[in-house]
Design an enzyme around this catalytic site. Structure first.
Site, PDB file in Angstrom:
ATOM      1  N   SER A   1      36.184  46.880  39.727  1.00 33.43           N
ATOM      2  CA  SER A   1      35.250  47.856  40.303  1.00 33.43           C
ATOM      3  C   SER A   1      35.758  48.491  41.591  1.00 33.43           C
ATOM      4  O   SER A   1      35.503  49.677  41.844  1.00 33.43           O
ATOM      5  CB  SER A   1      33.888  47.197  40.558  1.00 33.43           C
ATOM      6  OG  SER A   1      33.287  46.789  39.351  1.00 33.43           O
TER       7      SER A   1
ATOM      8  N   ALA B   1      49.459  51.585  44.165  1.00 33.57           N
ATOM      9  CA  ALA B   1      49.250  52.375  45.380  1.00 33.57           C
ATOM     10  C   ALA B   1      48.073  51.834  46.183  1.00 33.57           C
ATOM     11  O   ALA B   1      48.139  51.719  47.412  1.00 33.57           O
ATOM     12  CB  ALA B   1      49.020  53.837  45.013  1.00 33.57           C
ATOM     13  N   MET B   2      46.998  51.481  45.479  1.00 28.95           N
ATOM     14  CA  MET B   2      45.821  50.980  46.186  1.00 28.95           C
ATOM     15  C   MET B   2      46.051  49.570  46.727  1.00 28.95           C
ATOM     16  O   MET B   2      45.587  49.229  47.815  1.00 28.95           O
ATOM     17  CB  MET B   2      44.609  51.026  45.261  1.00 28.95           C
ATOM     18  CG  MET B   2      44.148  52.437  44.985  1.00 28.95           C
ATOM     19  SD  MET B   2      42.549  52.468  44.172  1.00 28.95           S
ATOM     20  CE  MET B   2      42.287  54.246  44.105  1.00 28.95           C
TER      21      MET B   2
ATOM     22  N   ARG C   1      36.423  44.522  31.125  1.00 35.83           N
ATOM     23  CA  ARG C   1      37.718  43.839  31.243  1.00 35.83           C
ATOM     24  C   ARG C   1      37.674  42.548  30.444  1.00 35.83           C
ATOM     25  O   ARG C   1      36.622  41.903  30.343  1.00 35.83           O
ATOM     26  CB  ARG C   1      38.026  43.537  32.711  1.00 35.83           C
ATOM     27  CG  ARG C   1      39.433  42.990  32.969  1.00 35.83           C
ATOM     28  CD  ARG C   1      39.643  42.675  34.432  1.00 35.83           C
ATOM     29  NE  ARG C   1      41.021  42.323  34.726  1.00 35.83           N
ATOM     30  CZ  ARG C   1      41.459  41.901  35.912  1.00 35.83           C
ATOM     31  NH1 ARG C   1      40.596  41.782  36.929  1.00 35.83           N
ATOM     32  NH2 ARG C   1      42.732  41.592  36.096  1.00 35.83           N
TER      33      ARG C   1
ATOM     34  N   TRP D   1      38.872  49.143  42.431  1.00 33.61           N
ATOM     35  CA  TRP D   1      39.893  50.115  42.043  1.00 33.61           C
ATOM     36  C   TRP D   1      39.272  51.345  41.388  1.00 33.61           C
ATOM     37  O   TRP D   1      39.458  52.476  41.836  1.00 33.61           O
ATOM     38  CB  TRP D   1      40.882  49.439  41.102  1.00 33.61           C
ATOM     39  CG  TRP D   1      41.908  50.360  40.496  1.00 33.61           C
ATOM     40  CD1 TRP D   1      42.492  51.444  41.103  1.00 33.61           C
ATOM     41  CD2 TRP D   1      42.471  50.282  39.188  1.00 33.61           C
ATOM     42  NE1 TRP D   1      43.396  52.039  40.242  1.00 33.61           N
ATOM     43  CE2 TRP D   1      43.398  51.349  39.061  1.00 33.61           C
ATOM     44  CE3 TRP D   1      42.291  49.414  38.113  1.00 33.61           C
ATOM     45  CZ2 TRP D   1      44.128  51.561  37.895  1.00 33.61           C
ATOM     46  CZ3 TRP D   1      43.029  49.618  36.955  1.00 33.61           C
ATOM     47  CH2 TRP D   1      43.933  50.688  36.853  1.00 33.61           C
TER      48      TRP D   1
ATOM     49  N   HIS E   1      26.750  45.605  39.791  1.00 34.37           N
ATOM     50  CA  HIS E   1      27.133  44.478  38.937  1.00 34.37           C
ATOM     51  C   HIS E   1      25.946  44.054  38.055  1.00 34.37           C
ATOM     52  O   HIS E   1      26.014  43.028  37.374  1.00 34.37           O
ATOM     53  CB  HIS E   1      27.545  43.273  39.783  1.00 34.37           C
ATOM     54  CG  HIS E   1      28.864  43.433  40.488  1.00 34.37           C
ATOM     55  ND1 HIS E   1      29.969  43.985  39.892  1.00 34.37           N
ATOM     56  CD2 HIS E   1      29.249  43.079  41.748  1.00 34.37           C
ATOM     57  CE1 HIS E   1      30.986  43.970  40.737  1.00 34.37           C
ATOM     58  NE2 HIS E   1      30.570  43.447  41.881  1.00 34.37           N
TER      59      HIS E   1
ATOM     60  N   GLY F   1      46.060  41.853  39.758  1.00 34.21           N
ATOM     61  CA  GLY F   1      45.665  43.100  39.130  1.00 34.21           C
ATOM     62  C   GLY F   1      46.309  43.395  37.792  1.00 34.21           C
ATOM     63  O   GLY F   1      46.120  44.471  37.248  1.00 34.21           O
TER      64      GLY F   1
ATOM     65  N   SER G   1      45.752  56.946  42.798  1.00 36.03           N
ATOM     66  CA  SER G   1      44.874  55.885  42.320  1.00 36.03           C
ATOM     67  C   SER G   1      45.546  54.820  41.461  1.00 36.03           C
ATOM     68  O   SER G   1      44.863  54.019  40.848  1.00 36.03           O
ATOM     69  CB  SER G   1      43.726  56.499  41.496  1.00 36.03           C
ATOM     70  OG  SER G   1      43.023  57.449  42.248  1.00 36.03           O
TER      71      SER G   1
END
Length: 312
Positions: A69, A250-251, A149, A71, A127, A270, A246
């Site tokens: 969430s 990168a994040m 996911r 990301w 959530h 991740g 994004s």
């Protein structure tokens, strides 16, 4: 650090500090049959939330804890701000847009009154299960992006997160965590129940499901799908710009700058199939059995591609 992230940090850090003062067994409470984190949520907020009036152009990112969430939420927010700057710059007030803690169910009971003054489009995260959302969300057909996911990677990510974030009960071993995860004794409840409920809403016209795995595999395509669903009217160049800003890498690389010390918790590994470093053969067998009994054959279950991502 943006105004949005300062607000996020303030509330998150306060919740963690408050949680350090209470016994582990008191870090969760039950409301309407679901367990929630005591220092982040309250029955008073849930009661006030019932009267929240959603708008047809609200954008809501719904996802079970540790489904990505943070990301995907940044991608959604970037898309909305990019569109507003291009088409309606006179309506854009980034400070006001980011003034509240982004999760719909977290804050104070007066939050929803303040949000009435926020200009469209409002970007909200949650959530909550679909049946726990305010009735106005579906009545007024707010746009809902449902993030899904696979359960084994969610469990692995959740385990690491609880070891670093004091607002959630931690576990000394993955074995004890996994037992609680299977029983649904988690902040925001059961993964299985969450997806079984959302499966009933997946065909609603205002709901678009997307998986964490497909976003990892092709971020640009996922961003394009979101922009189209939200009817943001962005060019290929705009969409590519958001996608480049994004990527998960990168994040993650900017996580400490964006979230401070909380960044390492927000963005862990991740990847896909990180669960393989934690799951025992017994854990695998139990999760396989629960998934087969509850989600196999459902539309959400098919999206998860369990045989691709969750087989040992």
């Amino acid at each position: 650090m943006s105004y949005f992230n300062k607000k996020f940090m303030e509330l998150s850090e306060k919740a963690a500090k408050d949680a350090e003062k209470i016994p582990r067994e008191q870090k969760l409470f039950t409301y309407d049959g679901v367990t929630y984190p005591t220092t982040l949520c309250s029955s008073e907020v849930f009661k006030a939330l019932e009267s929240f009036e959603a708008r047809s152009d609200d954008i809501i990112l719904a996802g079970y804890c540790k489904s990505g969430s943070f990301w995907i939420g940044q991608i959604v927010t970037d898309l909305v701000i990019t569109s507003a700057k291009k088409h309606e710059p006179h309506k854009l007030n980034e400070e006001l847009m980011m003034a509240e803690f982004p999760y719909l169910e977290i804050g104070d009971p007066e939050k929803y009154q303040r949000m009435k003054s926020h200009r469209s489009r409002r970007v909200l995260f949650t959530h909550l299960r679909a049946d726990k959302l305010p009735k106005s969300v579906f009545k007024n057909k707010a746009k809902i992006l449902l993030l899904v996911r696979n359960p084994k990677d969610v469990a692995a990510s959740f385990f690491h997160f609880t070891k670093t974030y004091a607002a959630y009960p931690s576990h000394d071993t993955f074995g004890t965590f996994f037992e609680a995860f299977i029983k649904g004794e988690m902040p925001f409840g059961s993964y299985i129940d969450y997806h079984c409920v959302w499966n009933k809403y997946i065909d609603e016209e205002n709901v678009m499901p997307i998986t964490y795995e497909e976003m990892i595999e092709n971020t640009a395509l996922g961003v394009e799908k979101m922009a189209k669903f939200f009817e943001l009217n962005l060019s290929e160049e705009d969409i590519q710009g958001v996608a480049e800003r994004s990527t998960y890498k990168a994040m993650k690389d900017n996580a400490k700058k964006t979230y401070g010390e909380f960044g390492d918790s927000v963005f862990h590994e991740g990847g896909v199939s990180d669960w393989k470093t934690l799951f025992t053969q017994e854990n695998n067998q139990e999760m396989d059995m629960v998934f087969k009994e509850c989600l196999a054959g459902t539309k959400v279950g098919e999206m998860i591609k369990y045989d691709v991502y969750c087989k040992a």
